[in-house]
Design a protein around this motif. Structure first.
Motif, PDB file in Angstrom:
ATOM      1  N   ARG A   1       0.838  -1.202   0.000  1.00  0.00           N
ATOM      2  CA  ARG A   1       0.000   0.000   0.000  1.00  0.00           C
ATOM      3  C   ARG A   1       0.873   1.252   0.000  1.00  0.00           C
ATOM      4  N   LEU A   2       1.907   1.268   0.843  1.00  0.00           N
ATOM      5  CA  LEU A   2       2.797   2.423   0.910  1.00  0.00           C
ATOM      6  C   LEU A   2       3.565   2.594  -0.398  1.00  0.00           C
ATOM      7  N   ARG A   3       4.045   1.503  -0.944  1.00  0.00           N
ATOM      8  CA  ARG A   3       4.777   1.549  -2.213  1.00  0.00           C
ATOM      9  C   ARG A   3       3.923   2.199  -3.309  1.00  0.00           C
ATOM     10  N   TYR A   4       2.678   1.768  -3.425  1.00  0.00           N
ATOM     11  CA  TYR A   4       1.780   2.319  -4.429  1.00  0.00           C
ATOM     12  C   TYR A   4       1.558   3.815  -4.195  1.00  0.00           C
ATOM     13  N   ARG A   5       1.330   4.204  -2.945  1.00  0.00           N
ATOM     14  CA  ARG A   5       1.046   5.606  -2.637  1.00  0.00           C
ATOM     15  C   ARG A   5       2.254   6.490  -2.931  1.00  0.00           C
ATOM     16  N   LEU A   6       3.454   5.994  -2.683  1.00  0.00           N
ATOM     17  CA  LEU A   6       4.648   6.803  -2.952  1.00  0.00           C
ATOM     18  C   LEU A   6       4.845   6.994  -4.449  1.00  0.00           C
ATOM     19  N   HIS A   7       4.642   5.942  -5.228  1.00  0.00           N
ATOM     20  CA  HIS A   7       4.715   6.092  -6.685  1.00  0.00           C
ATOM     21  C   HIS A   7       3.747   7.178  -7.154  1.00  0.00           C
TER      22      HIS A   7
END
Length: 337
Positions: free
Chosen positions: A92-98
């Motif tokens: 979830r964090l990875r997606y939001r940072l992208h």
């Protein structure tokens, strides 16, 4: 070698930088007040940046320092997501940072502090140079996020990369090209491809980053062995080259020392290149001065990294109650309950 060959530099704005980054960490809820009071200064994140980008305008250095503090906190969150086996939280964090990297303005008020803090720092960095630089920075940081994802999967599965695989991954997880990109707003101008990609510029830039990554591996080896890490040059050498711990430490140190010697040669070539660029035209003088400033910061990176690793509480594992759990990450930003 470092103390003799690379005198320590520190940006005169550093005391104010330290104060403002503490305030920013509180405002963005990246660390709770008690952790900021107890650990922020001792972690020396602002010292590291103030010792690197010593010619940057104050507002540029402040944006870089806040971004750097965010980066360390993100790194800690990544580590805690691995330790506590939270793959869904990490995805979830990875997606939001992208997403925030491509549209930071739309994420300034995101409920997740790590996302909102990232958006704020990136938006400020994007304000200094043209869109071409911003897109390059974004491209490089998208690669960093994906490298962190590969590291997540390696650690979850216990995969220890072979040496060459590790070195290629490390260039992204240490964000070699990000810190190199940030030389340009510090020098006040974007460098054209013909300058930035020239071997005389690119080689010292890479060597300064390789030194930093491998010196970090050398200094963080006790912390990472205690934390069951799989990403460290020393650990790869022990696992795949059948070296003892002592032999691995010697080999990493040998590589570090070679980086220093090679950089000194490359630095001379880069300064000659800067002189060649200064061809008497206005553009030539500006490019030559910018390259000279960037190479000066590359040199600063050696002493900044060296002193950071010997002064930051991040590496003083013998003083921790639990050698596998840094005391400064037991907070909401690291996903602790």
């Amino acid at each position: 070698m470092i103390e003799d060959m690379f005198p320590r530099q520190l940006h005169p704005y550093w005391p104010k930088l330290q104060e403002k980054t503490r305030q920013w960490l509180l405002e963005k809820r990246l660390m709770p007040a008690d952790k900021v009071r107890e650990y922020a200064d001792g972690l020396c994140y602002t010292d590291l940046m103030a010792g690197y980008y010593t010619s940057a305008p104050d507002e540029v250095l402040q944006a870089i320092a806040d971004y750097s503090a965010w980066f360390f906190i993100w790194d800690d969150r990544h580590d805690r997501d691995i330790v506590h086996r939270r793959p869904a939280d990490w995805r979830r964090l990875r997606y939001r940072l992208h997403t925030a990297l491509d549209a930071p303005r739309h994420h300034l008020h995101h409920p997740a502090p790590l996302v909102a803090g990232f958006a704020d720092s990136v938006l400020r960095l994007y304000s200094f140079l043209p869109g071409t630089w911003n897109r390059r920075f974004a491209r490089h940081f998208h690669a960093v996020i994906e490298a962190y994802d590969r590291e997540f999967r390696n650690r979850i599965t216990g995969h220890i990369p072979k040496v060459e695989e590790y070195l290629a991954l490390r260039r992204h997880t240490f964000a070699h090209w990000i810190w190199t990109d940030l030389l340009e707003p510090s020098a006040g101008r974007e460098l054209p491809d013909r300058v930035r990609k020239h071997p005389a510029y690119r080689r010292p830039a890479l060597l300064s980053q390789e030194f930093a990554a491998w010196y970090n591996d050398l200094c963080s080896l006790p912390k990472e062995i205690a934390g069951d890490e799989v990403h460290n040059l020393g650990i790869s050498l022990i696992t795949h080259e059948a070296l003892t711990l002592e032999e691995a430490v010697d080999e990493v140190r040998r590589r570090v020392e070679k980086c220093i010697r090679d950089f000194l040669d490359a630095e001379r070539d880069a300064l000659r290149f800067a002189d060649e660029l200064a061809d008497g035209t206005v553009l030539g003088r500006e490019l030559g001065a910018a390259v000279r400033a960037c190479v000066g910061s590359m040199r600063n990176w050696f002493s900044a990294v060296y002193w950071f690793h010997h002064e930051s509480g991040r590496y003083m594992v013998d003083n921790w109650d639990d050698r596998s759990t840094p005391p400064y990450v037991n907070n909401e930003a690291a996903g602790e309950k």
